[in-house]
Design a protein around this motif. Structure first.
Motif, mmCIF file in Angstrom:
data_model
loop_
_atom_site.group_PDB
_atom_site.id
_atom_site.type_symbol
_atom_site.label_atom_id
_atom_site.label_comp_id
_atom_site.label_asym_id
_atom_site.label_seq_id
_atom_site.Cartn_x
_atom_site.Cartn_y
_atom_site.Cartn_z
ATOM 1 N N GLN A 25 0.799 -1.323 0.152
ATOM 2 C CA GLN A 25 0.038 -0.047 -0.181
ATOM 3 C C GLN A 25 0.923 1.159 0.080
ATOM 4 O O GLN A 25 1.990 1.148 0.849
ATOM 5 C CB GLN A 25 -0.985 -0.063 1.105
ATOM 6 N N ILE A 26 0.626 2.254 -0.797
ATOM 7 C CA ILE A 26 1.291 3.481 -1.141
ATOM 8 C C ILE A 26 0.584 4.624 -0.211
ATOM 9 O O ILE A 26 -0.552 4.697 -0.380
ATOM 10 C CB ILE A 26 1.579 3.708 -2.365
ATOM 11 N N TYR A 27 1.393 5.333 0.439
ATOM 12 C CA TYR A 27 1.006 6.694 1.497
ATOM 13 C C TYR A 27 1.461 7.743 0.380
ATOM 14 O O TYR A 27 2.684 8.024 0.699
ATOM 15 C CB TYR A 27 1.227 6.471 2.700
ATOM 16 N N GLU A 28 0.509 8.671 -0.012
ATOM 17 C CA GLU A 28 0.915 9.798 -0.564
ATOM 18 C C GLU A 28 1.371 10.777 0.711
ATOM 19 O O GLU A 28 1.355 10.516 1.826
ATOM 20 C CB GLU A 28 0.047 10.379 -1.398
ATOM 21 N N SER A 29 2.161 11.815 0.083
ATOM 22 C CA SER A 29 2.652 12.757 1.049
ATOM 23 C C SER A 29 1.490 13.384 2.069
ATOM 24 O O SER A 29 0.487 13.936 1.480
ATOM 25 C CB SER A 29 3.514 13.811 0.335
ATOM 26 N N ASP A 30 1.979 13.718 3.071
ATOM 27 C CA ASP A 30 1.085 14.434 4.031
ATOM 28 C C ASP A 30 1.387 15.936 4.128
ATOM 29 O O ASP A 30 2.388 16.235 3.240
ATOM 30 C CB ASP A 30 1.158 13.680 5.516
ATOM 31 N N ALA A 31 0.823 16.811 4.918
ATOM 32 C CA ALA A 31 1.105 18.182 4.927
ATOM 33 C C ALA A 31 2.621 18.448 5.383
ATOM 34 O O ALA A 31 3.043 19.441 5.260
ATOM 35 C CB ALA A 31 0.229 18.797 5.834
#
Length: 61
Positions: A25-31
């Motif tokens: 699973q890939i997590y996109e960049s957060d703030a």
């Protein structure tokens, strides 16, 4: 002369079925710029869950 393959024949269980599933699973960049990957690995023996592990790899930037 006995080979490794010959020696292992006495230890094999033809009724044991081992299977595995790997789910990335890939997590996109957060703030804050953190992003990463999670990999879950599941191992079954004869249809019964015997092991599960999760790896989380994070990076900033």
């Amino acid at each position: 002369m006995q080979t490794i393959r010959d020696a292992d024949q006495g230890h094999l269980d033809a009724t044991r079925r081992i299977s595995g599933v790997s789910t990335p699973q890939i997590y996109e960049s957060d703030a804050f710029g953190w992003h990463g990957h999670q990999i879950e690995q599941l191992i079954n023996v004869n249809g019964e869950r015997t092991s599960i592990s999760t790896t989380l790899i994070l990076a900033s930037g």
